[in-house]
Design an enzyme around this catalytic site. Structure first.
Site, PDB file in Angstrom:
ATOM      1  N   GLU A 278       0.829  -1.215   0.000  1.00 33.44           N
ATOM      2  CA  GLU A 278       0.000   0.000   0.000  1.00 33.44           C
ATOM      3  C   GLU A 278       0.859   1.258   0.000  1.00 33.44           C
ATOM      4  O   GLU A 278       0.447   2.295  -0.505  1.00 33.44           O
ATOM      5  CB  GLU A 278      -0.930   0.028   1.231  1.00 33.44           C
ATOM      6  CG  GLU A 278      -2.242  -0.691   1.012  1.00 33.44           C
ATOM      7  CD  GLU A 278      -3.282  -0.426   2.102  1.00 33.44           C
ATOM      8  OE1 GLU A 278      -2.981   0.246   3.109  1.00 33.44           O
ATOM      9  OE2 GLU A 278      -4.419  -0.927   1.957  1.00 33.44           O
ATOM     10  N   HIS A 307       8.913 -26.989  -0.806  1.00 31.44           N
ATOM     11  CA  HIS A 307       8.253 -28.100  -1.484  1.00 31.44           C
ATOM     12  C   HIS A 307       7.097 -27.593  -2.343  1.00 31.44           C
ATOM     13  O   HIS A 307       6.168 -28.333  -2.644  1.00 31.44           O
ATOM     14  CB  HIS A 307       7.759 -29.105  -0.443  1.00 31.44           C
ATOM     15  CG  HIS A 307       8.871 -29.548   0.468  1.00 31.44           C
ATOM     16  ND1 HIS A 307       9.712 -30.577   0.153  1.00 31.44           N
ATOM     17  CD2 HIS A 307       9.305 -29.036   1.648  1.00 31.44           C
ATOM     18  CE1 HIS A 307      10.601 -30.717   1.125  1.00 31.44           C
ATOM     19  NE2 HIS A 307      10.388 -29.787   2.036  1.00 31.44           N
ATOM     20  N   LYS A 421     -14.144   0.114  -2.953  1.00 28.93           N
ATOM     21  CA  LYS A 421     -15.018   0.273  -1.776  1.00 28.93           C
ATOM     22  C   LYS A 421     -16.289   1.025  -2.166  1.00 28.93           C
ATOM     23  O   LYS A 421     -17.386   0.673  -1.737  1.00 28.93           O
ATOM     24  CB  LYS A 421     -14.298   1.103  -0.700  1.00 28.93           C
ATOM     25  CG  LYS A 421     -13.142   0.422  -0.021  1.00 28.93           C
ATOM     26  CD  LYS A 421     -12.631   1.334   1.099  1.00 28.93           C
ATOM     27  CE  LYS A 421     -11.261   0.918   1.582  1.00 28.93           C
ATOM     28  NZ  LYS A 421     -10.667   1.866   2.519  1.00 28.93           N
TER      29      LYS A 421
HETATM   30  O1  LIG Z   1      -8.353   1.415  10.207  1.00 35.22           O
HETATM   31  P1  LIG Z   1      -9.354   1.492   9.114  1.00 35.22           P
HETATM   32  O2  LIG Z   1      -9.738   2.907   8.817  1.00 35.22           O
HETATM   33  O3  LIG Z   1     -10.526   0.626   9.384  1.00 35.22           O
HETATM   34  O4  LIG Z   1      -8.680   0.975   7.788  1.00 35.22           O
HETATM   35  C1  LIG Z   1      -8.324  -0.364   7.600  1.00 35.22           C
HETATM   36  C2  LIG Z   1      -7.427  -0.499   6.402  1.00 35.22           C
HETATM   37  O5  LIG Z   1      -8.112  -0.088   5.231  1.00 35.22           O
HETATM   38  C3  LIG Z   1      -7.234   0.658   4.389  1.00 35.22           C
HETATM   39  O6  LIG Z   1      -7.608   1.983   4.474  1.00 35.22           O
HETATM   40  C4  LIG Z   1      -7.354   0.269   2.951  1.00 35.22           C
HETATM   41  O7  LIG Z   1      -6.985  -1.042   2.740  1.00 35.22           O
HETATM   42  C5  LIG Z   1      -5.853   0.428   4.992  1.00 35.22           C
HETATM   43  O8  LIG Z   1      -4.944   1.412   4.651  1.00 35.22           O
HETATM   44  C6  LIG Z   1      -6.185   0.353   6.441  1.00 35.22           C
HETATM   45  O9  LIG Z   1      -5.165  -0.197   7.223  1.00 35.22           O
END
Ligand SMILES: O=P(O)(O)OC[C@H]1O[C@](O)(CO)[C@@H](O)[C@@H]1O
Length: 455
Positions: A278, A307, A421
């Site tokens: 990320e 393996h 999302k």
């Molecule tokens: O702590 P939050 O805001 O729930 O985010 C969880 C995770 O989702 C993300 O925003 C996206 O994967 C990550 O950077 C983060 O660690």
């Protein structure tokens, strides 16, 4: 000489045909210095907080955790995902076998109904704390599972009691969870706004559940502090490690396998994958130019993946940097017993510890990869005690942040995860996120769609 808590052997990145040149350090020196200055500047201005975390005084947290333990809770369910769970899991797993937890820890991470049901079957909600962790306070996986678990608690114990059993770890001001916690009067702990989720393992995000479970979080911070104790000097050393990986990336080694030689180190690799992917996988650099940069992190476990994956690493495309991670000691041991029935070709194993066998396998695999001209390096934790684990975490957070500076990208955002999302929210009926649904409505054309059994 004292045995080091943590060591790094990079010789295998230099000793192979397409590896790093002998003038590598000199040629990257100026860029590394500049990267360190930039990171220090962002730290002293308060923009970035993770380097300062080892300076925290944990006295209050420890007293609080002891008080909570004395109340007799048997279990905690940590509800969180990504940076809000991976660090906690990594430390618990790495240090776990040497520890008798004061409070057993379970995770509600992925949205898997079977996993959630299994967790619910393992705990008695009447003696379980619900530790919900989300920096943004809006994460879909976390908030849906919180709602399910909280609802189950309310139904079983009543709202007043359920509200006493929730601990919310989130931004000090913003987000839906903060608002909810205020409304329901839940206990809260704050995530510093200047520490991003994947850099937050040394904040309340992990320190609260770890302290509740009885882990030595002060020693974790002490180990992290040792990595950056000498300030600029230490950071320049770490920047050279970042530079090694970037230089290899520029030579075509675009993938990075982290191969852990102990089951309990696997969580650290999972944590590292999010941090590295990320932070460094970015479309644009800081000037807005399209760069599509990134080194793909891959998890491997020794000896099992010898393996499975190693055939590919040995003979497939020579595009991988291979990092071995091992621990020099284990809290328990087993020896292969002596026996006259032992077959001839295996007698040399008699009397050997399985840790000794595993170490030989790691050395053998690394040496074989080197002979096949694959670049390798080795990280060794003296033990999986808190200082070495804390040191490993801080090393990789600094290496990652410095790699971001060297690549001239923002290592602290993650714009690429947002669109998926938004579409998911739209599919679930969010009033403001329906804009992409038309594209999803069209049925796939027959030429690109298969079904079995065929008609
Ligand atoms: O702590 P939050 O805001 O729930 O985010 C969880 C995770 O989702 C993300 O925003 C996206 O994967 C990550 O950077 C983060 O660690």
């Amino acid at each position: 000489m004292r045995r080091p808590m943590l060591s790094y052997d990079a010789a295998g990145l230099f000793d192979v045909e397409a590896g790093l040149p002998s003038n590598f350090d000199a040629s990257w020196s100026k860029r590394c210095q500049a990267a360190v200055e930039a990171l220090q500047q962002r730290t002293s201005s308060g923009e970035l907080g993770f380097l300062k975390l080892p300076e925290q005084n944990l006295g209050q947290l420890m007293t609080w955790a002891e008080g909570r333990q004395a109340e007799g809770w048997t279990d905690q369910i940590v509800v969180g995902i990504g940076g809000s769970s991976l660090g906690t899991r990594a430390v618990l797993e790495a240090m776990g076998p040497a520890w008798i937890p004061a409070i057993r820890t379970h995770f509600a991470e992925n949205l898997d109904p079977v996993s959630l049901e299994a967790t619910l079957r393992r705990v008695d909600l009447a003696s379980t704390l619900l530790v919900v962790v989300t920096k943004s306070g809006t994460t879909i996986e976390t908030m849906s599972q919180l709602w399910i678990l909280y609802d189950a608690m309310v139904r079983q114990l009543g709202q007043v009691q359920a509200d006493r059993q929730v601990i919310a770890i989130t931004d000090p001001e913003r987000g839906a969870l903060r608002a909810l916690a205020r409304e329901r009067d839940w206990e809260t702990h704050a995530v510093p706004p200047n520490v991003g989720g994947r850099f937050s393992v040394l904040t309340a995000v992990s320190l609260v559940p770890l302290a509740l479970a009885g882990y030595d979080v002060e020693a974790l911070l002490r180990g992290a502090a040792l990595i950056v104790r000498q300030g600029t000097r230490d950071l320049v050393g770490l920047a050279h490690i970042s530079a090694q990986h970037i230089a290899l990336y520029e030579k075509g080694f675009g993938q990075m396998v982290m191969m852990a030689y102990a089951d309990r180190l696997g969580g650290l690799v999972d944590w590292f994958r999010q941090l590295w992917a990320e932070s460094l996988g970015k479309a644009r650099d800081r000037s807005g130019q399209l760069v599509n940069v990134g080194i793909t992190p891959i998890k491997a476990m020794g000896a099992v993946d010898q393996h499975s994956q190693v055939q590919l690493y040995m003979e497939g495309p020579n595009d991988k940097q291979l990092l071995f991670v091992e621990t020099a000691s284990h809290p328990v041991g087993f020896q292969v017993p002596e026996s006259p029935a032992m077959p001839e070709g295996l007698r040399h194993l008699q009397g050997r510890g399985i840790d000794e066998i595993l170490r030989a396998e790691a050395r053998g695999t690394r040496a074989a990869l080197s002979r096949a001209q694959r670049p390798t390096a080795l990280w060794r934790l003296e033990s999986t005690g808190a200082p070495a684990v804390g040191g490993f975490l801080m090393s990789w957070m600094a290496i990652t942040a410095l790699a971001g500076e060297l690549l001239n990208i923002d290592a602290f955002d993650q714009p690429g995860v947002e669109l998926g999302k938004i579409i998911a929210h739209g599919l679930l009926g969010h009033p403001k996120h329906g804009q992409f649904l038309d594209d999803l409505e069209s049925t796939p054309s027959e030429s690109h769609f298969s079904r079995w059994p065929a008609d």
